[in-house]
Design a protein around this motif. Sequence first.
Motif, short mmCIF file in Angstrom:
data_model
loop_
_atom_site.label_atom_id
_atom_site.label_comp_id
_atom_site.label_asym_id
_atom_site.label_seq_id
_atom_site.Cartn_x
_atom_site.Cartn_y
_atom_site.Cartn_z
N ARG A 85 0.90 -1.29 -0.10
CA ARG A 85 0.15 -0.16 -0.09
C ARG A 85 0.94 1.47 -0.09
NH1 ARG A 85 -4.19 -1.27 5.07
NH2 ARG A 85 -4.25 1.24 4.03
N TYR A 86 0.23 2.78 -0.14
CA TYR A 86 1.23 3.78 -0.12
C TYR A 86 1.13 4.30 1.25
CZ TYR A 86 2.11 8.40 0.06
OH TYR A 86 2.84 9.73 -0.35
N SER A 87 1.14 3.96 2.55
CA SER A 87 0.96 3.69 3.88
C SER A 87 2.50 2.38 4.39
CB SER A 87 -0.12 3.08 4.41
OG SER A 87 -0.37 2.43 4.28
N ASP A 88 2.73 1.60 3.36
CA ASP A 88 3.79 0.43 3.40
C ASP A 88 4.50 1.65 3.04
OD1 ASP A 88 2.61 -1.27 4.33
OD2 ASP A 88 1.68 -2.11 2.43
N PHE A 89 5.01 2.31 1.42
CA PHE A 89 6.27 3.06 1.32
C PHE A 89 6.57 4.36 2.36
CE2 PHE A 89 4.82 1.11 -2.70
CZ PHE A 89 5.58 0.58 -3.56
N SER A 90 5.47 5.17 2.28
CA SER A 90 5.58 6.03 3.37
C SER A 90 6.32 5.71 5.18
CB SER A 90 3.92 6.62 3.89
OG SER A 90 4.11 7.82 4.82
N ARG A 91 6.10 4.68 5.08
CA ARG A 91 6.67 4.00 6.72
C ARG A 91 8.07 3.73 6.53
NH1 ARG A 91 3.55 -0.18 6.87
NH2 ARG A 91 2.27 0.97 7.79
N PHE A 92 8.15 3.09 5.18
CA PHE A 92 9.20 2.94 4.61
C PHE A 92 10.49 4.06 4.74
CE2 PHE A 92 11.76 0.93 0.64
CZ PHE A 92 13.35 0.69 1.45
N HIS A 93 9.66 4.85 3.41
CA HIS A 93 10.88 6.06 3.23
C HIS A 93 10.65 6.87 4.46
CE1 HIS A 93 11.66 9.45 0.38
NE2 HIS A 93 11.28 10.31 1.61
N HIS A 94 9.88 6.89 6.36
CA HIS A 94 10.69 7.38 6.56
C HIS A 94 11.67 7.21 7.68
CE1 HIS A 94 9.21 10.36 11.08
NE2 HIS A 94 9.53 9.12 11.53
N GLN A 95 11.65 5.59 7.60
CA GLN A 95 12.65 4.75 8.03
C GLN A 95 14.16 4.97 7.74
OE1 GLN A 95 11.27 0.49 7.68
NE2 GLN A 95 9.53 0.74 9.34
N LEU A 96 14.31 5.53 6.42
CA LEU A 96 15.39 5.18 5.27
C LEU A 96 15.88 6.93 5.71
CD1 LEU A 96 14.02 3.64 2.55
CD2 LEU A 96 15.80 3.33 3.78
N LEU A 97 14.67 7.59 6.29
CA LEU A 97 15.39 9.61 6.08
C LEU A 97 15.71 9.52 7.70
CD1 LEU A 97 12.07 11.48 5.33
CD2 LEU A 97 14.41 11.37 3.77
N GLN A 98 15.22 8.81 9.07
CA GLN A 98 15.59 8.69 9.81
C GLN A 98 17.44 8.41 9.82
OE1 GLN A 98 12.62 5.96 12.05
NE2 GLN A 98 12.36 8.29 13.23
N GLU A 99 17.29 7.12 9.52
CA GLU A 99 18.79 6.93 8.70
C GLU A 99 19.97 7.64 8.06
OE1 GLU A 99 21.24 2.39 8.98
OE2 GLU A 99 19.27 3.10 9.44
N PHE A 100 19.81 7.82 6.51
CA PHE A 100 20.32 7.99 5.74
C PHE A 100 19.57 9.82 5.49
CE2 PHE A 100 19.65 3.73 4.59
CZ PHE A 100 20.77 3.34 5.20
N GLY A 101 19.33 10.73 6.51
CA GLY A 101 18.40 11.95 5.86
C GLY A 101 18.79 12.60 4.63
N GLU A 102 20.36 13.32 4.94
CA GLU A 102 20.66 13.88 3.90
C GLU A 102 20.88 13.30 2.37
OE1 GLU A 102 23.83 16.96 5.01
OE2 GLU A 102 22.92 17.65 6.61
N GLU A 103 21.78 12.25 2.80
CA GLU A 103 21.70 11.62 1.42
C GLU A 103 20.51 11.11 0.65
OE1 GLU A 103 24.97 8.17 1.95
OE2 GLU A 103 24.47 8.79 4.20
N LEU A 104 19.46 10.85 1.48
CA LEU A 104 17.87 10.96 0.16
C LEU A 104 17.01 12.61 0.36
CD1 LEU A 104 16.70 7.95 2.72
CD2 LEU A 104 17.95 8.15 0.29
N GLU A 105 18.20 13.68 -0.35
CA GLU A 105 17.02 14.69 -0.06
C GLU A 105 16.95 15.27 -1.70
OE1 GLU A 105 20.09 17.91 0.37
OE2 GLU A 105 19.85 18.22 1.93
N GLU A 106 17.66 14.08 -2.71
CA GLU A 106 17.47 14.57 -3.79
C GLU A 106 15.93 13.25 -4.14
OE1 GLU A 106 19.77 13.95 -6.41
OE2 GLU A 106 20.62 16.58 -5.77
N VAL A 107 15.86 12.09 -3.29
CA VAL A 107 15.02 11.47 -3.32
C VAL A 107 13.02 11.01 -2.67
CG1 VAL A 107 14.36 8.62 -3.29
CG2 VAL A 107 16.89 9.70 -3.81
N LEU A 108 12.37 12.00 -2.81
CA LEU A 108 11.25 12.12 -2.78
C LEU A 108 10.13 10.70 -3.25
CD1 LEU A 108 11.30 16.09 -4.08
CD2 LEU A 108 12.12 14.78 -2.17
N LEU A 109 9.35 10.28 -2.44
CA LEU A 109 8.27 9.96 -1.82
C LEU A 109 7.14 10.56 -2.75
CD1 LEU A 109 7.10 7.27 -0.99
CD2 LEU A 109 6.12 8.79 1.18
#
Length: 286
Positions: A85-109
């Motif tokens: 579901r979209y909510s699964d993608f959203s949760r996944f993206h939030h986890q990645l942002l918590q760990e990698f932060g600035e390295e994902l600046e150009e990767v937008l959900l």
Amino acid sequence: MAEAKTDTEANIMTPDDLLSGSSLTTKELQQNWREVKRNDRPVRLLFEIPSSRIVEQALSKYVVYQVVVMRSGSFDSRRVSVERRYSDFSRFHHQLLQEFGEELEEVLLPRKLLTGNFNPDNIQERRLALQDYLAKLYSTRCVRHSHQFPAFFTEPEQRRGHSLIRAGQFRAAVEQLQTVLEIQEKLLPWQKPTLVVPTLAALAVGHRDLDDPEQAFGCAHKALPPVRRYGLKQYRAALLELLVDLGYQLGRPVAQMQEELTALRDAERGEACCRSLKELVIQEFL
């Protein structure tokens, strides 16, 4: 001394061979050149979201997307997919942002929609946007090597498979866990070999309880090398015990494994050495 070539390597011509004098026909030269290029092609992951569907339940309604995982650069005849579901993608993206932060600046959900979630045009647009999102995540080195990456594609199914084993529904469990294993194996070039150990252990238990010792032995035997290499003590004795038992049943040579198991038990007394593989599997993903 030069290393001997395999039959396949011996039949494949290098670019230098192709340019030098040869008795091969033009068609044969072209086939060899295509083979050379295919072997030199790096393995990459490809993600496709070919379809979606609307799920309606008593108290909720949502869209699920079929996510297909493939490998390029090598022959990959098996298209394995999961639904998210979209909510699964959203949760996944939030986890990645918590760990990698600035390295994902150009990767937008893709943005969350406040209205029109079930509009066919919006679903189509989001489907393509989520497909591009996965491709961008994969292109980010820290993400594709992270533990979160394979977890997104396999953890819900892995939990379901282990739950089915606890419920004694071994056939359904094996079917679910086989899908997990196939996805994990596609991800292995970017992950530790230990990624597949819990899945192979669960499959070994499932196949044994389905009276399929050959498949059970194969799964346990495949899990043993990474367990040895990375020192997964909680699995080593349990796998060896199962392999020795199944080996006797199948008429396989088990003397070396029996010696390894005996030495392990002598060296390490305690719970880690005494629990069966089934007990370990049942306790995973609780």
